[in-house]
Design a protein around this motif. Structure first.
Motif, PDB file in Angstrom:
ATOM      1  N   LYS A 148      19.873  91.974  41.102  1.00  0.00           N
ATOM      2  CA  LYS A 148      20.258  93.348  41.464  1.00  0.00           C
ATOM      3  C   LYS A 148      21.305  93.329  42.571  1.00  0.00           C
ATOM      4  O   LYS A 148      22.324  94.013  42.488  1.00  0.00           O
ATOM      5  CB  LYS A 148      19.040  94.154  41.937  1.00  0.00           C
ATOM      6  CG  LYS A 148      18.135  94.624  40.839  1.00  0.00           C
ATOM      7  CD  LYS A 148      16.969  95.419  41.428  1.00  0.00           C
ATOM      8  CE  LYS A 148      16.008  95.837  40.346  1.00  0.00           C
ATOM      9  NZ  LYS A 148      14.855  96.578  40.911  1.00  0.00           N
ATOM     10  N   LYS A 149      21.024  92.551  43.607  1.00  0.00           N
ATOM     11  CA  LYS A 149      21.917  92.479  44.763  1.00  0.00           C
ATOM     12  C   LYS A 149      23.317  92.012  44.362  1.00  0.00           C
ATOM     13  O   LYS A 149      24.315  92.519  44.869  1.00  0.00           O
ATOM     14  CB  LYS A 149      21.332  91.532  45.809  1.00  0.00           C
ATOM     15  CG  LYS A 149      22.206  91.326  47.028  1.00  0.00           C
ATOM     16  CD  LYS A 149      21.562  90.368  48.010  1.00  0.00           C
ATOM     17  CE  LYS A 149      22.487  90.112  49.193  1.00  0.00           C
ATOM     18  NZ  LYS A 149      21.912  89.113  50.099  1.00  0.00           N
ATOM     19  N   HIS A 150      23.380  91.065  43.437  1.00  0.00           N
ATOM     20  CA  HIS A 150      24.660  90.478  43.044  1.00  0.00           C
ATOM     21  C   HIS A 150      25.229  91.092  41.760  1.00  0.00           C
ATOM     22  O   HIS A 150      26.229  90.584  41.241  1.00  0.00           O
ATOM     23  CB  HIS A 150      24.520  88.963  42.919  1.00  0.00           C
ATOM     24  CG  HIS A 150      24.226  88.302  44.220  1.00  0.00           C
ATOM     25  ND1 HIS A 150      25.191  88.045  45.162  1.00  0.00           N
ATOM     26  CD2 HIS A 150      23.056  87.889  44.771  1.00  0.00           C
ATOM     27  CE1 HIS A 150      24.649  87.490  46.219  1.00  0.00           C
ATOM     28  NE2 HIS A 150      23.347  87.382  46.007  1.00  0.00           N
ATOM     29  N   LYS A 151      24.568  92.153  41.277  1.00  0.00           N
ATOM     30  CA  LYS A 151      25.036  92.887  40.096  1.00  0.00           C
ATOM     31  C   LYS A 151      25.224  91.974  38.868  1.00  0.00           C
ATOM     32  O   LYS A 151      26.207  92.061  38.146  1.00  0.00           O
ATOM     33  CB  LYS A 151      26.320  93.643  40.426  1.00  0.00           C
ATOM     34  CG  LYS A 151      26.110  94.702  41.498  1.00  0.00           C
ATOM     35  CD  LYS A 151      27.388  95.401  41.851  1.00  0.00           C
ATOM     36  CE  LYS A 151      27.246  96.508  42.842  1.00  0.00           C
ATOM     37  NZ  LYS A 151      26.380  96.376  43.947  1.00  0.00           N
ATOM     38  N   LEU A 152      24.241  91.141  38.652  1.00  0.00           N
ATOM     39  CA  LEU A 152      24.214  90.248  37.497  1.00  0.00           C
ATOM     40  C   LEU A 152      23.326  90.897  36.435  1.00  0.00           C
ATOM     41  O   LEU A 152      22.183  90.522  36.225  1.00  0.00           O
ATOM     42  CB  LEU A 152      23.695  88.863  37.906  1.00  0.00           C
ATOM     43  CG  LEU A 152      24.486  88.170  39.011  1.00  0.00           C
ATOM     44  CD1 LEU A 152      23.729  86.961  39.554  1.00  0.00           C
ATOM     45  CD2 LEU A 152      25.865  87.766  38.506  1.00  0.00           C
ATOM     46  N   ILE A 153      23.877  91.909  35.782  1.00  0.00           N
ATOM     47  CA  ILE A 153      23.098  92.826  34.943  1.00  0.00           C
ATOM     48  C   ILE A 153      22.371  92.130  33.798  1.00  0.00           C
ATOM     49  O   ILE A 153      21.183  92.357  33.598  1.00  0.00           O
ATOM     50  CB  ILE A 153      24.008  93.941  34.397  1.00  0.00           C
ATOM     51  CG1 ILE A 153      24.815  94.496  35.519  1.00  0.00           C
ATOM     52  CG2 ILE A 153      23.224  94.931  33.553  1.00  0.00           C
ATOM     53  CD1 ILE A 153      24.656  95.799  36.056  1.00  0.00           C
ATOM     54  N   LEU A 154      23.059  91.290  33.039  1.00  0.00           N
ATOM     55  CA  LEU A 154      22.410  90.630  31.911  1.00  0.00           C
ATOM     56  C   LEU A 154      21.292  89.708  32.398  1.00  0.00           C
ATOM     57  O   LEU A 154      20.190  89.697  31.837  1.00  0.00           O
ATOM     58  CB  LEU A 154      23.429  89.839  31.085  1.00  0.00           C
ATOM     59  CG  LEU A 154      22.898  89.193  29.814  1.00  0.00           C
ATOM     60  CD1 LEU A 154      22.244  90.216  28.895  1.00  0.00           C
ATOM     61  CD2 LEU A 154      24.020  88.480  29.090  1.00  0.00           C
ATOM     62  N   ALA A 155      21.556  88.962  33.455  1.00  0.00           N
ATOM     63  CA  ALA A 155      20.528  88.082  34.025  1.00  0.00           C
ATOM     64  C   ALA A 155      19.344  88.899  34.538  1.00  0.00           C
ATOM     65  O   ALA A 155      18.185  88.501  34.382  1.00  0.00           O
ATOM     66  CB  ALA A 155      21.126  87.231  35.144  1.00  0.00           C
ATOM     67  N   GLN A 156      19.631  90.046  35.123  1.00  0.00           N
ATOM     68  CA  GLN A 156      18.565  90.928  35.615  1.00  0.00           C
ATOM     69  C   GLN A 156      17.709  91.424  34.457  1.00  0.00           C
ATOM     70  O   GLN A 156      16.474  91.406  34.536  1.00  0.00           O
ATOM     71  CB  GLN A 156      19.170  92.113  36.361  1.00  0.00           C
ATOM     72  CG  GLN A 156      18.142  93.107  36.853  1.00  0.00           C
ATOM     73  CD  GLN A 156      18.786  94.345  37.471  1.00  0.00           C
ATOM     74  OE1 GLN A 156      19.919  94.318  37.919  1.00  0.00           O
ATOM     75  NE2 GLN A 156      18.041  95.433  37.476  1.00  0.00           N
ATOM     76  N   LEU A 157      18.332  91.847  33.381  1.00  0.00           N
ATOM     77  CA  LEU A 157      17.579  92.326  32.216  1.00  0.00           C
ATOM     78  C   LEU A 157      16.677  91.233  31.659  1.00  0.00           C
ATOM     79  O   LEU A 157      15.531  91.486  31.287  1.00  0.00           O
ATOM     80  CB  LEU A 157      18.534  92.832  31.135  1.00  0.00           C
ATOM     81  CG  LEU A 157      19.283  94.120  31.447  1.00  0.00           C
ATOM     82  CD1 LEU A 157      20.344  94.386  30.376  1.00  0.00           C
ATOM     83  CD2 LEU A 157      18.328  95.292  31.559  1.00  0.00           C
ATOM     84  N   TYR A 158      17.179  90.029  31.608  1.00  0.00           N
ATOM     85  CA  TYR A 158      16.390  88.916  31.101  1.00  0.00           C
ATOM     86  C   TYR A 158      15.159  88.692  31.974  1.00  0.00           C
ATOM     87  O   TYR A 158      14.040  88.547  31.474  1.00  0.00           O
ATOM     88  CB  TYR A 158      17.241  87.644  31.034  1.00  0.00           C
ATOM     89  CG  TYR A 158      16.681  86.643  30.069  1.00  0.00           C
ATOM     90  CD1 TYR A 158      17.177  86.539  28.786  1.00  0.00           C
ATOM     91  CD2 TYR A 158      15.627  85.825  30.428  1.00  0.00           C
ATOM     92  CE1 TYR A 158      16.641  85.646  27.880  1.00  0.00           C
ATOM     93  CE2 TYR A 158      15.078  84.925  29.537  1.00  0.00           C
ATOM     94  CZ  TYR A 158      15.590  84.839  28.265  1.00  0.00           C
ATOM     95  OH  TYR A 158      15.048  83.963  27.371  1.00  0.00           O
ATOM     96  N   SER A 159      15.368  88.694  33.281  1.00  0.00           N
ATOM     97  CA  SER A 159      14.251  88.477  34.200  1.00  0.00           C
ATOM     98  C   SER A 159      13.256  89.627  34.177  1.00  0.00           C
ATOM     99  O   SER A 159      12.046  89.409  34.267  1.00  0.00           O
ATOM    100  CB  SER A 159      14.773  88.247  35.618  1.00  0.00           C
ATOM    101  OG  SER A 159      15.427  86.998  35.672  1.00  0.00           O
ATOM    102  N   GLU A 160      13.729  90.843  34.034  1.00  0.00           N
ATOM    103  CA  GLU A 160      12.821  91.992  33.936  1.00  0.00           C
ATOM    104  C   GLU A 160      11.966  91.900  32.682  1.00  0.00           C
ATOM    105  O   GLU A 160      10.764  92.205  32.711  1.00  0.00           O
ATOM    106  CB  GLU A 160      13.610  93.297  33.968  1.00  0.00           C
ATOM    107  CG  GLU A 160      14.162  93.602  35.354  1.00  0.00           C
ATOM    108  CD  GLU A 160      15.097  94.798  35.379  1.00  0.00           C
ATOM    109  OE1 GLU A 160      15.539  95.273  34.306  1.00  0.00           O
ATOM    110  OE2 GLU A 160      15.417  95.253  36.503  1.00  0.00           O
TER     111      GLU A 160
END
Length: 184
Positions: A148-160
Motif C-alpha cells: 500500500k505504502k509503495h503503491k504496488l497494486i498488483l502485489a497488494q491484491l495478491y497478498s490480500e
C-alpha cells in the motif's frame, strides 16, 4: 535473445510469467523453465561464492512452485521446507528486494508467506501448523502495508487474496484450497 550471463535480466523477464503460469495450474512446468533459464545459467556463469541481486529468491521460488504443483508432496521435501519456514529470519527479504519484485507483480515476502500457507496444509504436527499459519499471517499483513505504502497494486491484491485464504484456513472448503484455486 537474452544470453545466459544476463541472469538478472532473465529473472526480471520470467518472474511475472511464473505467477500467471502457476495460477493456471502449470507450477511444475514453470519451475522447469525457471531452473533452465535462471538457476542453471547462474550456476554456469557465476556459480558458488558469487551473487546477483535476486539470488535470495531462487530457492523460495523453487519451494513455492514445488508445493504448488504437487498434489502428493514428498514428506522429505516437507521436512526440508518446514525447517526453512519455521525460521522467521528466512521470511523477510527487505525493502529493496520487495520493492523490485513488487514492481514485477509479487513481493518476495508474499512468496515466503505463501510457502508457509502451503506447508501448513502438509504438516501433521498441529504446533508446526499453527506456527506456519501465524508466520504467514504476520508476513502477509506487513506485506500488505508495504505494498500500500509503495503503491504496488498488483502485489497488494495478491497478498490480500492470500490473507483472506489464511483467515479462512480452518474452514472446511479453505483447508483444502489448492494452488489451482488460488486465482483472482
Amino acid at each position: 535473445r537474452i544470453e545466459g550471463e544476463h541472469v538478472h535480466t532473465l529473472f526480471m523477464t520470467i518472474f511475472p510469467a511464473l505467477w500467471v503460469m502457476k495460477e493456471n495450474g502449470f507450477a511444475l512446468e514453470v519451475r522447469e523453465y525457471f531452473e533452465e533459464f535462471v538457476c542453471e545459467p547462474y550456476e554456469k556463469y557465476y556459480g558458488e561464492g558469487r551473487s546477483t541481486f535476486f539470488l535470495p529468491m531462487y530457492d523460495p521460488i523453487m519451494m513455492l512452485l514445488d508445493l504448488s504443483g504437487k498434489a502428493d508432496v514428498d514428506q522429505m521435501m516437507v521436512e526440508e521446507y518446514l525447517e526453512w519456514a519455521l525460521d522467521v529470519d528466512n521470511l523477510g527479504f527487505g525493502t529493496l528486494l520487495n520493492a523490485k519484485t513488487g514492481e514485477l507483480g509479487r513481493t518476495a515476502d508474499s512468496i515466503a508467506g505463501e510457502i508457509c500457507y502451503l506447508l501448513a496444509q502438509h504438516v501433521e504436527d498441529e504446533d508446526d501448523r499453527n506456527i506456519l499459519l501465524q508466520n504467514a499471517i504476520d508476513v502477509i499483513q506487513e506485506d500488505i502495508e508495504f505494498t500500500k505504502k509503495h503503491k504496488l497494486i498488483l502485489a497488494q491484491l495478491y497478498s490480500e487474496k492470500l490473507l483472506t485464504s489464511l483467515e479462512h484456513f480452518d474452514d472446511e472448503d479453505q483447508a483444502s484450497l489448492s494452488s489451482d484455486e488460488f486465482v483472482f
